[in-house]
Design a protein around this motif. Structure first.
Motif, PDB file in Angstrom:
ATOM      1  N   VAL A   6       0.840  -1.201   0.000  1.00 57.19           N
ATOM      2  CA  VAL A   6       0.000   0.000   0.000  1.00 57.19           C
ATOM      3  C   VAL A   6       0.870   1.243   0.000  1.00 57.19           C
ATOM      4  O   VAL A   6       0.631   2.190  -0.763  1.00 57.19           O
ATOM      5  N   VAL A   7       1.908   1.248   0.825  1.00 60.45           N
ATOM      6  CA  VAL A   7       2.821   2.389   0.887  1.00 60.45           C
ATOM      7  C   VAL A   7       3.524   2.570  -0.457  1.00 60.45           C
ATOM      8  O   VAL A   7       3.645   3.693  -0.958  1.00 60.45           O
ATOM      9  N   ARG A   9       2.442   1.696  -3.391  1.00 66.77           N
ATOM     10  CA  ARG A   9       1.475   2.211  -4.370  1.00 66.77           C
ATOM     11  C   ARG A   9       1.188   3.689  -4.133  1.00 66.77           C
ATOM     12  O   ARG A   9       1.019   4.453  -5.077  1.00 66.77           O
ATOM     13  N   ILE A  10       1.116   4.093  -2.893  1.00 64.19           N
ATOM     14  CA  ILE A  10       0.890   5.512  -2.595  1.00 64.19           C
ATOM     15  C   ILE A  10       2.065   6.339  -3.093  1.00 64.19           C
ATOM     16  O   ILE A  10       1.876   7.385  -3.726  1.00 64.19           O
ATOM     17  N   GLY A  13       1.906   6.545  -6.781  1.00 61.28           N
ATOM     18  CA  GLY A  13       0.860   7.493  -7.164  1.00 61.28           C
ATOM     19  C   GLY A  13       1.312   8.934  -7.018  1.00 61.28           C
ATOM     20  O   GLY A  13       1.029   9.778  -7.881  1.00 61.28           O
ATOM     21  N   VAL A  14       2.032   9.224  -5.933  1.00 64.81           N
ATOM     22  CA  VAL A  14       2.548  10.576  -5.721  1.00 64.81           C
ATOM     23  C   VAL A  14       3.559  10.936  -6.800  1.00 64.81           C
ATOM     24  O   VAL A  14       3.552  12.058  -7.335  1.00 64.81           O
TER      25      VAL A  14
END
Length: 184
Positions: A6-7, A9-10, A13-14
């Motif tokens: 999740v981290v 992917r975040i 995304g950023v």
């Protein structure tokens, strides 16, 4: 494990959002700095999006075509977008064209190479003469070899210990001789 995904992917995304933002603010970058900075930031943004596309989960053929298409489209559209904000009377316009063309070709070749490789891998697996590797099913027992290796290791260990003892004894004898000769 899922938290790390999740981290990741975040963060990805950023990075993509930053890349798209960088492309959008290219005119401001050109206006506030130099036209060359617009080329550098646009190329960097293009490469970041390329890296994102490499990480996309998709079938081999669509992913390969996506990468190739991205390389071609980014080269065409970013070049048009970039030169909308360059003064046509700029004395360095030809140099800027060469620089931008160079960076866009590097991105195009990277996208085409990666996409072509992915498609080639897909095509190889579906070809009629594809050779599948068969796993070796018979287990080899190397217990005798391991026992012999352990025995040889112990012999070498004893020999190394003996040479250390002889070396220390030799050093002590040499030190004693040196001391006797110094105080004689």
């Amino acid at each position: 494990m899922k938290t790390k995904q999740v981290v990741a992917r975040i963060i990805l995304g950023v990075v993509i959002a930053a890349a798209i933002f960088t492309i959008v603010i290219t005119p401001w970058i050109i206006k506030k700095t130099t036209p060359e900075m617009g080329i550098y930031t646009g190329s960097t943004a293009g490469i970041l999006i390329f890296i994102f596309l490499l990480e996309v989960r998709a079938g081999r053929f669509p992913k390969g075509m996506l990468l190739i298409s991205y390389g071609v489209l980014f080269q065409v559209f970013f070049t048009i977008y970039y030169f909308q904000y360059i003064d046509r009377n700029n004395p360095y316009i030809e140099d800027l064209k060469v620089q931008l063309d160079l960076y866009m070709q590097v991105l195009l070749f990277a996208c085409a190479g990666a996409g072509g490789s992915i498609i080639a891998n897909y095509a190889d697996k579906s070809s009629s003469d594809y050779e599948q590797k068969h796993p070796i099913s018979n287990t080899i027992d190397n217990t005798k070899h391991i026992d012999r290796l352990i025995e040889n290791t112990h012999k070498i260990e004893r020999k190394v210990n003996l040479s250390i003892i002889v070396s220390l004894a030799s050093a002590v004898v040499t030190a004693v001789i040196a001391i006797v000769l110094l105080f004689k």
